[in-house]
Motif scaffolding. Sequence first.
Motif, PDB file in Angstrom:
ATOM      1  N   ARG A   2      -6.446 -12.010   0.906  1.00 57.44           N
ATOM      2  CA  ARG A   2      -5.067 -11.844   0.446  1.00 57.44           C
ATOM      3  C   ARG A   2      -4.260 -11.052   1.467  1.00 57.44           C
ATOM      4  NH1 ARG A   2      -3.890  -8.634  -4.992  1.00 57.44           N
ATOM      5  NH2 ARG A   2      -4.564  -6.956  -3.623  1.00 57.44           N
ATOM      6  N   ALA A   4      -1.570  -8.479   3.019  1.00 59.28           N
ATOM      7  CA  ALA A   4      -1.107  -7.157   2.598  1.00 59.28           C
ATOM      8  C   ALA A   4       0.339  -7.239   2.156  1.00 59.28           C
ATOM      9  CB  ALA A   4      -1.240  -6.167   3.751  1.00 59.28           C
ATOM     10  N   PHE A   8       3.437  -2.476   3.052  1.00 60.11           N
ATOM     11  CA  PHE A   8       2.353  -1.949   3.881  1.00 60.11           C
ATOM     12  C   PHE A   8       2.474  -2.476   5.304  1.00 60.11           C
ATOM     13  CE2 PHE A   8      -2.094  -2.456   5.444  1.00 60.11           C
ATOM     14  CZ  PHE A   8      -2.334  -1.118   5.673  1.00 60.11           C
ATOM     15  N   ARG A   9       2.818  -3.775   5.459  1.00 51.75           N
ATOM     16  CA  ARG A   9       2.999  -4.319   6.803  1.00 51.75           C
ATOM     17  C   ARG A   9       4.140  -3.620   7.522  1.00 51.75           C
ATOM     18  NH1 ARG A   9       2.641  -9.200   3.878  1.00 51.75           N
ATOM     19  NH2 ARG A   9       4.819  -9.666   4.347  1.00 51.75           N
ATOM     20  N   ASP A 275       2.882   1.167  -3.898  1.00 49.25           N
ATOM     21  CA  ASP A 275       2.109   0.176  -3.172  1.00 49.25           C
ATOM     22  C   ASP A 275       0.622   0.533  -3.183  1.00 49.25           C
ATOM     23  OD1 ASP A 275       0.943  -1.530  -1.332  1.00 49.25           O
ATOM     24  OD2 ASP A 275       2.616  -1.451   0.071  1.00 49.25           O
ATOM     25  N   THR A 277      -1.948  -1.008  -1.971  1.00 48.43           N
ATOM     26  CA  THR A 277      -2.589  -1.230  -0.670  1.00 48.43           C
ATOM     27  C   THR A 277      -2.345  -0.059   0.260  1.00 48.43           C
ATOM     28  OG1 THR A 277      -2.323  -3.617  -0.918  1.00 48.43           O
ATOM     29  CG2 THR A 277      -2.733  -2.792   1.306  1.00 48.43           C
ATOM     30  N   ARG A 280      -4.632   2.860  -0.720  1.00 45.17           N
ATOM     31  CA  ARG A 280      -6.032   2.715  -0.324  1.00 45.17           C
ATOM     32  C   ARG A 280      -6.216   2.703   1.192  1.00 45.17           C
ATOM     33  NH1 ARG A 280      -5.834  -0.969  -4.760  1.00 45.17           N
ATOM     34  NH2 ARG A 280      -5.376  -2.678  -3.322  1.00 45.17           N
ATOM     35  N   GLU A 281      -5.379   1.943   1.903  1.00 43.06           N
ATOM     36  CA  GLU A 281      -5.634   1.673   3.311  1.00 43.06           C
ATOM     37  C   GLU A 281      -4.958   2.647   4.270  1.00 43.06           C
ATOM     38  OE1 GLU A 281      -5.172  -2.417   4.355  1.00 43.06           O
ATOM     39  OE2 GLU A 281      -6.098  -3.137   2.496  1.00 43.06           O
ATOM     40  N   ASN A 287      -5.807   4.407  -6.130  1.00 42.52           N
ATOM     41  CA  ASN A 287      -4.747   3.668  -6.818  1.00 42.52           C
ATOM     42  C   ASN A 287      -3.433   4.422  -6.658  1.00 42.52           C
ATOM     43  OD1 ASN A 287      -3.526   1.667  -8.399  1.00 42.52           O
ATOM     44  ND2 ASN A 287      -5.158   1.684  -9.931  1.00 42.52           N
TER      45      ASN A 287
END
Length: 373
Positions: A2, A4, A8-9, A275, A277, A280-281, A287
Amino acid sequence: MRAAPASFRLFQRCRGLSSSISRYYRPSLCRSYSSFNGSSQDKFESIRAEMLGRPHQLNWDVMSPTNSTLLNIALADFIPESCQAPAYQTGARTIDKVDPNTRLPYGHFLVYFPLQKAASELCPDGTDPMHSPGGPFERRMWAGGSIEFNDDFRLDSSSVVCKESIDEVTVKDAEGQEKIFVDVLREYMRKQDFENTSLRGLPMAQGIRERRTLVFMRGVSKEQLRENLAKASKGRGRIVKAPNAPDFSITLTPTPTLLFHYSALTFNAHLIHLDPTFCREVEGHRNLLVHGPLSLTLMLSVLRSRLEPDEKIYKIDYRNLAPLYVNEPVRVSVRANNNSDQAMNERSRKWEVWVEDQEGGLSVKGTAVSLRA
């Protein structure tokens, strides 16, 4: 696999680029402190001096019933009726039903005075560049604060202003793991009070005085990110319990919808609330995180429900000890410190207020003082 989310991008593209930094504080935020290792006090002092020299911000607003009513609606499914705003309890459940003489409920001032900057003027994570010390201290959390209520605002659509300035900057922790704590002073006043005091160089006489402490930490490496996420997924390693049983408590589960509504009401674009993502990233959280001021609003709402009719909240001090996460139950508690017989004969009462996470560990810890008329 999936893709991002777009937010996030965007963070990945903007991270570290000067084009993403607010033009107001471009000199400090574009400067790299990657060589800052805690061994040179001069480096920290240069950061501190630059931040303390930043001009104050004035955020004007109108004390419309709209913001407060929408916050009441957002909270209605999560807190019992006894903890809801008094006007909402008695039937003022839409904007048109709110009487102009209605007092602004405790904690509702936090959904007024929004940050008035375009997206291009924000830090890559969506936060206010005025508060940021710059890279590599790019992760921001709400550490705590205090509030003094010295006046009752009314939902009468009058002009009001928040004067905001950086009050202190300190550094803590070991070399290579430094955390920069930024104390922000916010003074909320009616227009006439501002003209009678601040414009004349006098201290605020009436209004709400808030101090909030933000902590800025270094960005994490990929290895640290994996470690942080693994720890977060397992829960808290060390759980600190509340020392006393509450007099009264409520339990609720913050949802993505509640977090979105609160972000929208406060014009808060911080990605840790929006967001998953990014959480986490980039940050290493499992969460979305519950907003610090939302936790504060919940504590004030529960505390107000325990007051006598002639009693008001005067002051609250609090510390955020651990994150609260979306879709995980939290418990908000209050306990009177005074002997009940003694308290009835005194003008003030002291309170303990706190929030526990789903494991029963303290996440927010506070004390408050109420005054009788």
